[in-house]
Design a protein around this motif. Structure first.
Motif, PDB file in Angstrom:
ATOM      1  N   TRP A 102       0.589  -1.103   0.007  1.00 21.94           N
ATOM      2  CA  TRP A 102       0.106  -0.094   0.016  1.00 21.94           C
ATOM      3  C   TRP A 102       0.920   1.148  -0.065  1.00 21.94           C
ATOM      4  CZ3 TRP A 102      -5.253   0.640  -0.233  1.00 21.94           C
ATOM      5  CH2 TRP A 102      -5.949   1.871  -0.070  1.00 21.94           C
ATOM      6  N   ALA A 103       1.967   1.223   0.842  1.00 24.52           N
ATOM      7  CA  ALA A 103       2.800   2.491   0.772  1.00 24.52           C
ATOM      8  C   ALA A 103       3.793   2.669  -0.368  1.00 24.52           C
ATOM      9  CB  ALA A 103       3.960   2.172   1.825  1.00 24.52           C
ATOM     10  N   ALA A 104       4.018   1.536  -1.188  1.00 24.23           N
ATOM     11  CA  ALA A 104       4.650   1.748  -2.350  1.00 24.23           C
ATOM     12  C   ALA A 104       3.622   2.285  -3.406  1.00 24.23           C
ATOM     13  CB  ALA A 104       5.197   0.257  -2.941  1.00 24.23           C
ATOM     14  N   VAL A 105       2.482   1.975  -3.453  1.00 29.35           N
ATOM     15  CA  VAL A 105       1.175   2.385  -4.269  1.00 29.35           C
ATOM     16  C   VAL A 105       0.908   3.651  -4.135  1.00 29.35           C
ATOM     17  CG1 VAL A 105      -1.260   2.325  -4.990  1.00 29.35           C
ATOM     18  CG2 VAL A 105       0.300   0.187  -4.962  1.00 29.35           C
ATOM     19  N   THR A 106       0.878   4.069  -2.898  1.00 27.43           N
ATOM     20  CA  THR A 106       0.253   5.565  -2.452  1.00 27.43           C
ATOM     21  C   THR A 106       1.542   6.714  -1.941  1.00 27.43           C
ATOM     22  OG1 THR A 106       0.194   4.935   0.068  1.00 27.43           O
ATOM     23  CG2 THR A 106      -1.840   4.545  -1.487  1.00 27.43           C
ATOM     24  N   GLY A 107       2.387   6.007  -2.048  1.00 31.26           N
ATOM     25  CA  GLY A 107       3.832   7.224  -1.935  1.00 31.26           C
ATOM     26  C   GLY A 107       3.911   7.599  -0.535  1.00 31.26           C
ATOM     27  N   THR A 108       3.535   6.660   0.552  1.00 35.31           N
ATOM     28  CA  THR A 108       3.600   7.074   1.792  1.00 35.31           C
ATOM     29  C   THR A 108       4.380   5.981   2.658  1.00 35.31           C
ATOM     30  OG1 THR A 108       1.530   5.595   2.229  1.00 35.31           O
ATOM     31  CG2 THR A 108       1.148   8.110   1.732  1.00 35.31           C
ATOM     32  N   ARG A 146      -7.968   0.980 -16.159  1.00 34.63           N
ATOM     33  CA  ARG A 146      -6.673   1.996 -16.128  1.00 34.63           C
ATOM     34  C   ARG A 146      -5.552   1.961 -15.560  1.00 34.63           C
ATOM     35  NH1 ARG A 146      -9.448   8.157 -16.841  1.00 34.63           N
ATOM     36  NH2 ARG A 146     -10.775   7.745 -18.477  1.00 34.63           N
ATOM     37  N   CYS A 147      -5.632   0.674 -14.630  1.00 37.07           N
ATOM     38  CA  CYS A 147      -4.409   0.349 -13.931  1.00 37.07           C
ATOM     39  C   CYS A 147      -3.816  -0.744 -14.446  1.00 37.07           C
ATOM     40  CB  CYS A 147      -4.891  -0.036 -12.458  1.00 37.07           C
ATOM     41  SG  CYS A 147      -5.306   1.154 -11.381  1.00 37.07           S
ATOM     42  N   PRO A 148      -2.717  -1.286 -14.360  1.00 36.65           N
ATOM     43  CA  PRO A 148      -1.964  -2.097 -14.802  1.00 36.65           C
ATOM     44  C   PRO A 148      -2.721  -3.783 -14.678  1.00 36.65           C
ATOM     45  CG  PRO A 148      -0.335  -0.820 -13.803  1.00 36.65           C
ATOM     46  CD  PRO A 148      -1.523  -0.335 -13.590  1.00 36.65           C
ATOM     47  N   ALA A 149      -2.419  -4.493 -15.408  1.00 36.97           N
ATOM     48  CA  ALA A 149      -3.045  -5.846 -15.125  1.00 36.97           C
ATOM     49  C   ALA A 149      -2.561  -6.465 -13.799  1.00 36.97           C
ATOM     50  CB  ALA A 149      -2.836  -6.944 -16.158  1.00 36.97           C
ATOM     51  N   PRO A 150      -3.261  -7.142 -12.814  1.00 33.76           N
ATOM     52  CA  PRO A 150      -3.092  -7.695 -11.759  1.00 33.76           C
ATOM     53  C   PRO A 150      -2.418  -8.654 -11.903  1.00 33.76           C
ATOM     54  CG  PRO A 150      -5.316  -8.297 -12.220  1.00 33.76           C
ATOM     55  CD  PRO A 150      -4.731  -7.386 -13.443  1.00 33.76           C
ATOM     56  N   ASP A 151      -0.885  -8.824 -12.559  1.00 35.25           N
ATOM     57  CA  ASP A 151      -0.269 -10.297 -12.793  1.00 35.25           C
ATOM     58  C   ASP A 151       1.037 -10.073 -12.164  1.00 35.25           C
ATOM     59  OD1 ASP A 151       0.965  -8.079 -14.307  1.00 35.25           O
ATOM     60  OD2 ASP A 151       0.899  -9.062 -16.239  1.00 35.25           O
ATOM     61  N   GLY A 152       1.175  -9.116 -11.057  1.00 31.68           N
ATOM     62  CA  GLY A 152       2.664  -9.035 -10.291  1.00 31.68           C
ATOM     63  C   GLY A 152       2.453  -8.267  -9.161  1.00 31.68           C
ATOM     64  N   ASN A 153       3.337  -8.040  -8.388  1.00 30.99           N
ATOM     65  CA  ASN A 153       3.274  -7.317  -7.021  1.00 30.99           C
ATOM     66  C   ASN A 153       3.697  -6.063  -7.329  1.00 30.99           C
ATOM     67  OD1 ASN A 153       3.942  -6.048  -4.833  1.00 30.99           O
ATOM     68  ND2 ASN A 153       5.650  -7.590  -4.129  1.00 30.99           N
ATOM     69  N   ALA A 174       2.899   3.790  -8.912  1.00 33.19           N
ATOM     70  CA  ALA A 174       2.291   5.124  -8.646  1.00 33.19           C
ATOM     71  C   ALA A 174       1.122   4.941  -9.565  1.00 33.19           C
ATOM     72  CB  ALA A 174       3.017   6.328  -8.970  1.00 33.19           C
ATOM     73  N   ALA A 175       1.208   4.152 -10.496  1.00 36.32           N
ATOM     74  CA  ALA A 175       0.139   3.772 -11.543  1.00 36.32           C
ATOM     75  C   ALA A 175      -1.188   3.367 -10.928  1.00 36.32           C
ATOM     76  CB  ALA A 175       0.468   2.997 -12.740  1.00 36.32           C
ATOM     77  N   TYR A 176      -1.034   2.602  -9.603  1.00 34.38           N
ATOM     78  CA  TYR A 176      -2.082   2.247  -9.074  1.00 34.38           C
ATOM     79  C   TYR A 176      -2.755   3.062  -8.087  1.00 34.38           C
ATOM     80  CZ  TYR A 176      -0.387  -2.566 -10.594  1.00 34.38           C
ATOM     81  OH  TYR A 176      -0.118  -3.702 -11.145  1.00 34.38           O
ATOM     82  N   GLN A 225      -6.085  -6.543  -6.961  1.00 38.95           N
ATOM     83  CA  GLN A 225      -5.179  -5.901  -8.121  1.00 38.95           C
ATOM     84  C   GLN A 225      -4.063  -5.103  -7.479  1.00 38.95           C
ATOM     85  OE1 GLN A 225      -7.762  -3.724 -10.761  1.00 38.95           O
ATOM     86  NE2 GLN A 225      -6.314  -3.338 -12.043  1.00 38.95           N
ATOM     87  N   LEU A 226      -4.095  -4.722  -6.284  1.00 28.36           N
ATOM     88  CA  LEU A 226      -2.825  -4.298  -5.790  1.00 28.36           C
ATOM     89  C   LEU A 226      -1.920  -5.164  -5.162  1.00 28.36           C
ATOM     90  CD1 LEU A 226      -4.637  -1.148  -3.754  1.00 28.36           C
ATOM     91  CD2 LEU A 226      -3.592  -1.324  -6.206  1.00 28.36           C
ATOM     92  N   GLY A 227      -2.310  -6.326  -5.229  1.00 25.98           N
ATOM     93  CA  GLY A 227      -1.542  -7.561  -4.506  1.00 25.98           C
ATOM     94  C   GLY A 227      -1.481  -7.438  -3.133  1.00 25.98           C
ATOM     95  N   ILE A 228      -2.631  -6.992  -2.499  1.00 27.01           N
ATOM     96  CA  ILE A 228      -2.809  -6.902  -1.107  1.00 27.01           C
ATOM     97  C   ILE A 228      -4.043  -7.884  -0.608  1.00 27.01           C
ATOM     98  CG2 ILE A 228      -3.787  -5.221   0.840  1.00 27.01           C
ATOM     99  CD1 ILE A 228      -2.371  -3.000  -0.755  1.00 27.01           C
ATOM    100  N   SER A 229      -4.073  -8.433   0.633  1.00 27.74           N
ATOM    101  CA  SER A 229      -4.930  -9.289   1.024  1.00 27.74           C
ATOM    102  C   SER A 229      -6.165  -8.488   1.413  1.00 27.74           C
ATOM    103  CB  SER A 229      -4.655 -10.097   2.238  1.00 27.74           C
ATOM    104  OG  SER A 229      -4.256  -9.250   3.074  1.00 27.74           O
TER     105      SER A 229
END
Length: 286
Positions: free
Chosen positions: A131-137, A199-206, A217-219, A277-281
């Motif tokens: 979540w931190a990597a996606v949101t920049g926090t 509009r987000c990348p496909a959920p095929d990775g972390n 940040a695309a997420y 899709q974010l790779g989060i449970s």
């Protein structure tokens, strides 16, 4: 009717008005396209400032332009009524059948996609880092209202608890009429979920991993949307005076309980899909 469909309906109403001579050809191409927003006046499902943006190009008052568009837009399937509000906003109320179909479609998709008997494994540290990597926090592990990730996961777990309790009481979700402002806010967000997810990348990775092909940040728009959906659901469910999803005491389940449960299930489906899709449970219990 989704936001994209409604934007196309607005564009169609404008083109017909120009073709029939009620608006000049200078109005054929609106500046910055056709956009929707939360109503600044009234309690409609959506508002558009298209008439305000066309006023200068047409030489007509914005409210006059709005009246022309209103008479055409109200003829669109899925639109219940359209009002001209404030200086010239188009306040658009969608037909209840459209919201009912939306809730049913999302909920049915969720039932088809998710396992019925097992919750996904939860790793709080990994979830916080992603979540931190996606949101920049900075990663946050505290389970408090001030932590957006906690609110999203908590809202999903509340939905799962409601569905379990309803099953124990012997009733199932069934979409029905939705009329309150809180319901409308959540429905509007749910209607926009597919567009944001696509509009987000496909959920095929972390998305938090350094070797992920996309910029994490695309997420970020998806994370913001999930936070808004969670907050709208929790406001609907927990706000003072909120209508209960489950019967209380000796009360028997009624149609209103089934329809609110269906709306909760749709919200939970969107939250679970977005977290995946974010790779989060998306835990069933917190």
């Amino acid at each position: 009717m989704t936001p994209a469909q409604l934007s196309r309906a607005l564009s169609s109403a404008l083109r017909r008005a120009v073709a029939e001579g009620e608006l000049p050809r200078t109005a054929a191409e609106p500046p910055a396209g056709v956009t929707l927003r939360n109503p600044p006046h009234g309690d409609a499902d959506y508002a558009s400032n298209l008439a305000l943006r066309l006023a200068a190009a047409t030489g007509h008052p914005a409210r006059s332009v709005a009246d022309v568009l209103r008479t055409r837009l109200v003829q669109e399937a899925g639109v219940a009524r359209v009002e001209v509000a404030g200086p010239g906003f188009l306040n658009i109320h969608l037909a209840e059948s459209g919201w009912t179909a939306l809730v049913r479609r999302i909920a049915e998709r969720g039932r088809a996609e998710r396992p019925q008997d097992a919750a996904p494994a939860e790793d709080p540290v990994r979830d916080a880092e992603r979540w931190a990597a996606v949101t920049g926090t900075a990663p946050r592990l505290e389970r408090r209202d001030g932590n957006p990730l906690f609110r999203v996961q908590y809202a999903h777990s509340r939905v799962r608890a409601l569905l379990t309790a309803a099953d124990d009481l012997g009733f199932a979700p069934e979409p029905g009429p939705y009329a309150t402002r809180a319901e409308g806010r959540l429905l509007t967000l749910l209607a926009d979920s597919a567009r944001i997810a696509e509009r987000c990348p496909a959920p095929d990775g972390n998305p938090a991993a350094p070797d992920h092909p996309a910029d994490p940040a695309a997420y970020a728009p998806l994370a913001r949307h999930l936070t808004a959906v969670a907050d709208a659901f929790l406001d609907l469910h927990d706000a003072p005076g909120a209508r209960p999803v489950l019967p209380r005491g000796d009360e028997k389940p009624e149609a209103a309980h089934r329809s609110r449960l269906a709306l909760a299930e749709a919200a939970g489906t969107v939250l679970a899909g977005g977290l995946t899709q974010l790779g989060i449970s998306a835990p069933h219990h917190l």
